[in-house]
Design an enzyme around this catalytic site. Sequence first.
Site, PDB file in Angstrom:
ATOM      1  N   ARG A 247      28.968  -2.664  18.357  1.00 30.26           N
ATOM      2  CA  ARG A 247      29.130  -2.376  16.965  1.00 30.26           C
ATOM      3  C   ARG A 247      28.818  -3.511  15.903  1.00 30.26           C
ATOM      4  NH1 ARG A 247      33.891   1.028  19.378  1.00 30.26           N
ATOM      5  NH2 ARG A 247      35.076  -0.612  19.693  1.00 30.26           N
ATOM      6  N   PHE A 263      29.237  11.311  15.542  1.00 29.53           N
ATOM      7  CA  PHE A 263      30.380  11.187  16.664  1.00 29.53           C
ATOM      8  C   PHE A 263      30.999  10.084  16.209  1.00 29.53           C
ATOM      9  CE2 PHE A 263      26.275  12.784  18.406  1.00 29.53           C
ATOM     10  CZ  PHE A 263      26.770  14.054  18.774  1.00 29.53           C
ATOM     11  N   ASP A 285      32.122  13.330  12.371  1.00 28.70           N
ATOM     12  CA  ASP A 285      32.769  13.866  13.572  1.00 28.70           C
ATOM     13  C   ASP A 285      33.150  15.354  13.542  1.00 28.70           C
ATOM     14  OD1 ASP A 285      33.767  12.334  16.113  1.00 28.70           O
ATOM     15  OD2 ASP A 285      35.018  14.030  15.895  1.00 28.70           O
ATOM     16  N   ASN A 313      29.876  19.823  13.039  1.00 31.68           N
ATOM     17  CA  ASN A 313      29.270  19.458  14.157  1.00 31.68           C
ATOM     18  C   ASN A 313      28.036  18.977  14.206  1.00 31.68           C
ATOM     19  OD1 ASN A 313      28.040  20.038  16.940  1.00 31.68           O
ATOM     20  ND2 ASN A 313      28.984  22.012  17.095  1.00 31.68           N
ATOM     21  N   ASP A 335      26.576   8.247  18.880  1.00 36.53           N
ATOM     22  CA  ASP A 335      27.461   7.605  19.813  1.00 36.53           C
ATOM     23  C   ASP A 335      28.560   8.969  20.384  1.00 36.53           C
ATOM     24  OD1 ASP A 335      29.405   6.172  21.430  1.00 36.53           O
ATOM     25  OD2 ASP A 335      30.638   5.682  19.616  1.00 36.53           O
ATOM     26  N   CYS A 375      27.603   7.433  27.173  1.00 40.38           N
ATOM     27  CA  CYS A 375      28.755   6.757  27.969  1.00 40.38           C
ATOM     28  C   CYS A 375      28.709   7.339  29.405  1.00 40.38           C
ATOM     29  CB  CYS A 375      29.827   6.680  27.135  1.00 40.38           C
ATOM     30  SG  CYS A 375      30.404   8.385  26.689  1.00 40.38           S
TER      31      CYS A 375
END
Length: 431
Positions: A247, A263, A285, A313, A335, A375
Amino acid sequence: MKAQRPYPRATITPKGEHALVKGHPWVYEAEVLFMEPAPGLDEVPNGCLIDVVNRKGSYLGTGLLSLRSKIRIRLITRNANDSFDQAFWKRKVAWAWEYRKTVMGEDASCCRVLFSEADGFPGMVVDRFNDVLVAETLSVGMEQLKPVIFAALLEVLAEDGIAIRGLYERNDAATRKLEGLEQTAGWFAGAAGGNAPASLDLLAPGAPGTESFGPTATQIVENGVRYEVDFENGQKTGFFLDQKYNRRAVAKLAAGKHVLDCFTHTGSFALNAAHGGAAYVNAVDISELAVAQARKNAQLNGLEGHMDFTAVNVFDLLPQLEAARDRTYDFIVLDPPAFTKSRKTIDSAARGYKEINYRAMKLLPRGGYLATCSCSHFMDTERFKRVVSSAAHDAGVQLRQIEERQQAPDHPIVWGIPETDYLKFFIFQVV
């Protein structure tokens, strides 16, 4: 003559032995040839300490048994001289905390203190948010050892002059069912004010006796940005600490940019971009709750005048912006949550990652910036690179790599344990 060890024993296959010798701490169900109870006992209890040996009887390590899990044994040591008393666990906690102080410095006030297998606490994570610890326990062996480990945590921190007002458990993950464990959440009884926990009892928020723990939310400061962390209702332990320095890398490039943070969750990348001097930020988000929390965090920092917040979305938004030929943004952050949590769905996940990266590249002008990540440890670095490269080819752009990054060092990567190497993060310029 060798002294008889007081633990049950599991004899494993050559395949299982090979994995342990290479550094991995897991023994799978299919790799256990047979188990023998401890001397004087008739059975091998679930969650117990168990020695692991090869077919010749040579010691390979001692771990925790999970009779309901495909991961049948998780090693905690490879040293046959270890005795598993409270001093053993306190020593392991102290090693983990000393490491965080070294690699995180002043950022250790909000960091991951225990990172499961990476620290030798398989199936347990503990995050620190100033004076609160938030724990998640996902294996039956760690569940049974909680009173000892939590006591050691509080003792080690107290010896360092750190007062912890309470330890909150977020044991509501569905994966606990795989270990035969109930889904629970609440304050760990006995942990108030830094006292050692005395039992496995949980005190639900608002229950009698929880007044001394305080509220189930707290404020933290990361990279100069203030957040409210709702560790009762937020995802996982309430806040994703692993992207801390990623970040900050985005904030360094954000000055004067028009940023779309996809996101956004509770707004962390968006807020760092705004704090870094972005001209405009739209935080997006699908979750109304997340967007509301992101908006609240912007207000905490006096940044709401530079930001918009949209509950939508991302998979719908990006094509809509492209169809409208919207060229508002010259910096896009992707992300997403983990699109896959198993190898069976890796191809579907790859399509999802390619779709959002392709759409983002089509939206960005030449010279624009893209931060993108995955992730999921199942989406390894080389495959993720191929996905992003394919997206760039289809979008008709070329990527100039600025940085390749990973999770913050409080989430250490241990070579030989690929599951600890999960976060891939890239910043590109589209040229």
